[in-house]
Design an enzyme around this catalytic site. Structure first.
Site: not given
Ligand code: C5P
Length: 408
Positions: A218-220, A285
């Site tokens: 995943a990402n932030r 994102a």
């Protein structure tokens, strides 16, 4: 939450997906709803009234001018009885007839005569779905406060593929539970504001790409910018659909939220709705890659070096921008360096109408409340902020709205 004691009139129109409607009746009843079925003449060619009578445990309504039926529960009584009207499948013809306000059969008459909220679940051939007439009719219905569920992307009855599949009955029920029946004027766009009458589609949040049964990439991204844009678009008068990856942000009031997890799910949910929207904002994102071969069990810790094979995900924004007669597209560019240069390149390379660039890294951009945006379009640029994401969202929509109006 359930549909406990909710009185639902289920309208079935004549498409091949009508074969899924008895399952929908069964699931609505399992969720606690009382269901009465109205069949159009076309629907009867696919599934007979007896099937619906058996699953609904109620008489089925088919004719407007049937003295016996009118003596039981007449069309006006049925229109008043309903807490909600759901039409599944809604064919292109059915949408056209509703948009035109026709009242020459029981279902269309009932829709005119009821004050209950109406939800349509379109299903048809993908070319018919994309046809300008169908999209115009849908926009008219949406403007009148009618809710739309689906259609979904996938293989269609004719062996072709594209948007047009009826949303699966279990998902329709889930969505009806998530959006409690409210008077048709509430829960929808305010009638005034710079985006009044517009349908804004927004992606937000991160995506998750499974590695195994318990792990993912995943990402932030917090989703905050996309959610702030959804709230601001709603406040500007738009009907808003928010396609959200996993995010803890609360759903803004009167915004339709569709939860997805992976980039592929976000792609399908977005492409199924993009042609019917006026403005598409890609604030998500999205993971550029997914694991080539995720495993369904939990991988064991072997203490040995592991290699994950990744494959590219589709670019949702690029695909929406490439649609013929698609919406005005607004993308984001999160960059650590050469902000404007990279953003302008992305504007052209992805064929966008507008791009909003922000600097990330060093505590900027992701997971923070304040933001600065450099907004670029083919013949202009402006810098917004630093300000809260709420203020920035409002200002960005004002600029996008102006360009959208300029684009006709
Ligand atoms: O190319 P890049 O990932 O920097 O582009 C960012 C923009 O493209 C964002 O608006 C993002 O939401 C969108 N995007 C997308 N689908 C992808 C990757 C990015 O919609 N697979």
């Amino acid at each position: 939450m359930t549909l406990s004691a909710e009185r639902i009139v289920l309208g079935v129109s004549g498409g091949i997906a009508a074969y899924k409607a008895p399952d929908l009746v069964r699931r609505l009843r399992e969720a606690g709803a009382e269901v009465r079925v109205v069949l159009t003449q076309g629907a009867r060619a696919f599934v007979g009234p007896l099937t619906f009578q058996a699953v609904s445990h109620q008489p089925v309504h088919t004719d407007l001018l049937d003295p016996a039926a009118e003596a039981g529960m007449g069309h006006l009584e049925l229109a008043r009885w309903a807490d909600r009207v759901v039409i599944a499948p809604a064919t292109a013809d059915c949408l056209a007839r509703l948009a035109a306000g026709l009242a020459d059969d029981l279902l269309t008459t009932l829709c005119l005569a009821t004050e209950a909220p109406i939800t349509v679940c379109p299903a048809m051939n993908h070319v018919m779905w994309r046809a300008a007439a169908t999209q115009d009719n849908l926009a008219t219905l949406v403007q009148r406060g009618i809710d739309v569920i689906g259609p979904e992307e996938g293989s269609l009855a004719e062996g072709e593929s594209g948007p047009g599949r009826l949303t699966e009955p279990a998902e329709v029920v889930r969505r009806l539970i998530a959006a409690p029946a409210a008077p048709r004027t509430a829960g929808h766009a305010p009638k005034s504001g710079p985006l009044a009458g517009r349908h804004v589609l927004i992606t937000a949040g991160p995506t998750r790409e499974a590695i195994d049964a318990v792990r993912f990439i995943a990402n932030r991204s917090s989703g905050r910018m996309g959610f702030a844009l959804a709230a601001a678009a709603q406040a500007s008068g738009a009907r808003v659909t928010l396609i959200a990856g996993p995010s803890t942000e609360p759903t803004p009031t009167n915004v339709e939220r569709i939860d997805v997890e992976t980039a592929l799910e976000m792609h399908a949910a977005t492409l199924a709705r993009a042609s019917a929207s006026d403005l598409f904002i890609a604030a998500a994102a999205v993971a550029d890659y997914r694991v080539a071969d995720p495993v369904t069990h939990k991988l064991k810790n072997s203490r040995e070096q592991q290699t994950l094979a990744l494959v590219a995900n589709p670019d949702i924004l690029r695909d929406v921008a490439a649609l013929p007669n698609g919406p005005f597209t607004l993308g984001f560019a999160a960059e650590t360096e050469a902000l404007e240069e990279h953003a302008r390149h992305k504007l052209t390379a992805k064929g966008l109408d507008m791009i909003a660039a922000n600097r990330v890294g060093d505590g900027m951009g992701f997971e923070v409340a304040d933001n600065t945006l450099h907004v670029l379009w083919p013949d202009g640029a402006v810098t917004l902020g630093p300000a809260t994401k709420g203020q920035i969202a409002h200002d960005l929509l004002t600029i996008a709205g102006e360009q959208l109006d300029g684009a006709g």
